[in-house]
Design an enzyme around this catalytic site. Structure first.
Site, PDB file in Angstrom:
ATOM      1  N   CYS A  23      -6.195   2.004   5.726  1.00 46.31           N
ATOM      2  CA  CYS A  23      -6.852   0.725   6.026  1.00 46.31           C
ATOM      3  C   CYS A  23      -6.377   0.227   7.390  1.00 46.31           C
ATOM      4  O   CYS A  23      -5.506   0.835   8.007  1.00 46.31           O
ATOM      5  CB  CYS A  23      -6.495  -0.285   4.927  1.00 46.31           C
ATOM      6  SG  CYS A  23      -4.838  -1.000   5.116  1.00 46.31           S
ATOM      7  N   HIS A  70       0.849  -1.191   0.000  1.00 44.18           N
ATOM      8  CA  HIS A  70       0.000   0.000   0.000  1.00 44.18           C
ATOM      9  C   HIS A  70       0.889   1.246   0.000  1.00 44.18           C
ATOM     10  O   HIS A  70       2.035   1.212   0.469  1.00 44.18           O
ATOM     11  CB  HIS A  70      -0.903   0.006   1.238  1.00 44.18           C
ATOM     12  CG  HIS A  70      -2.050  -0.951   1.170  1.00 44.18           C
ATOM     13  ND1 HIS A  70      -3.156  -0.857   1.978  1.00 44.18           N
ATOM     14  CD2 HIS A  70      -2.262  -2.025   0.369  1.00 44.18           C
ATOM     15  CE1 HIS A  70      -4.005  -1.832   1.702  1.00 44.18           C
ATOM     16  NE2 HIS A  70      -3.481  -2.557   0.727  1.00 44.18           N
ATOM     17  N   GLU A 102       0.956   3.838   1.844  1.00 45.87           N
ATOM     18  CA  GLU A 102       1.468   4.268   3.156  1.00 45.87           C
ATOM     19  C   GLU A 102       2.636   3.406   3.627  1.00 45.87           C
ATOM     20  O   GLU A 102       3.631   3.919   4.158  1.00 45.87           O
ATOM     21  CB  GLU A 102       0.358   4.193   4.217  1.00 45.87           C
ATOM     22  CG  GLU A 102      -0.861   5.046   3.927  1.00 45.87           C
ATOM     23  CD  GLU A 102      -1.963   4.253   3.227  1.00 45.87           C
ATOM     24  OE1 GLU A 102      -1.662   3.502   2.272  1.00 45.87           O
ATOM     25  OE2 GLU A 102      -3.129   4.386   3.625  1.00 45.87           O
ATOM     26  N   CYS A 128      -2.471  -0.138   7.426  1.00 47.27           N
ATOM     27  CA  CYS A 128      -1.716   1.121   7.329  1.00 47.27           C
ATOM     28  C   CYS A 128      -1.979   2.022   8.531  1.00 47.27           C
ATOM     29  O   CYS A 128      -1.085   2.760   8.963  1.00 47.27           O
ATOM     30  CB  CYS A 128      -2.047   1.827   6.017  1.00 47.27           C
ATOM     31  SG  CYS A 128      -1.496   0.861   4.587  1.00 47.27           S
TER      32      CYS A 128
END
Lengths: 169, 169
Positions: B101, B71, B73, B104
């Site tokens: 999410c 992801h 992040e 993260c």
């Protein structure tokens, strides 16, 4: 390389291959945790199993790699995805010596792991039941099952001893 | 390489350097999200800022790298730690186009980011207030501040359009 500090008083295990059950795979995760200790890391280890085969083994490497995302579970998840050629890890089982932290708990949900089996509960930071059950968020597409308390005493003693020796020095 | 699908109808932004405020940095994160779209990924982007300087820029790469941990992040956090030479990101600000999410959100806590600024809220999966506020777990050593709703409309339109076009095809 400097000697690990504190030195590790525990020995690697050689679990019998005759009974490849949850306790067997957790002992492999435990051996990974010992590897972490030998590198001066907080001793947490993880393995991921798919159809009875270990497809990923990793341990905490935060200090060595100076990377806060380098937890055993995250490294194992990346390895497992490469092994399967898919970011979706449906049908896999993650074994980890300590209940996953907020990041790693979330990672098990996002990667669609089937079941997370963990040794010792973490009532402070654990997000698979200890401090909060992230896998029970109502709107998740994927539901991760959890199985705590496998090989718990040994996993607990390992972490407790590590931090006690750290504090004593 | 196959063409990205659906093609991206949005243009990169050129925010003025004269006002390097939250909106400025979020526009850099937005440009990262467009990069993700061009690669056929869900368009989410992130930047990390330390003392007014961008030390990390990343976008979602889950499909390209077949890695569920890739992801925006997580990639940005790893980059930022390398830039600072320390896994502790105290004093940094993470800008991300969508509320993080579960994984993260946890990563921002574990990496000790100072403030998470995000564009659009995610009431289904967001764990910095949308579905659950992981940063408010009572026993955390580090408290992450959050600032939602910066450049929200544009970030929302970007994601909404992406999924609408995906569904239409």
């Amino acid at each position: 390389m400097p000697k690990p500090f504190p030195p590790c008083p525990f020995q690697k295990l050689s679990p019998s291959q005759l009974k490849r059950d949850d306790r067997f795979f957790m002992q492999l995760a435990y051996n990974q945790a010992l590897e972490a200790w030998h590198l001066g890391e907080v001793p947490i280890g993880a393995v991921i199993v798919h159809e009875g085969t270990v497809i990923a083994s990793a341990h905490n490497r935060v200090e060595a790699s100076k990377d806060p995302t380098a937890h055993a579970e995250i490294l194992a998840i990346t390895q497992a995805a490469h092994a399967l050629g898919d970011w979706r890890l449906n049908g896999t089982r993650l074994y980890v010596t300590k209940e996953p932290c907020p990041m790693c708990s979330g990672a098990t949900v996002m990667s669609r792991i089937d079941t997370v089996i963990y040794g010792v509960k973490d009532p402070k930071m654990g997000c698979m039941g200890g401090a909060y059950p992230v896998q029970e968020l109502p709107q998740l597409n994927h539901k991760v099952k959890t199985l705590p308390g496998i090989f718990e005493e040994e996993c607990h003693e390992l972490l407790q001893t590590f931090f006690a020796l750290k504090r004593a020095n």
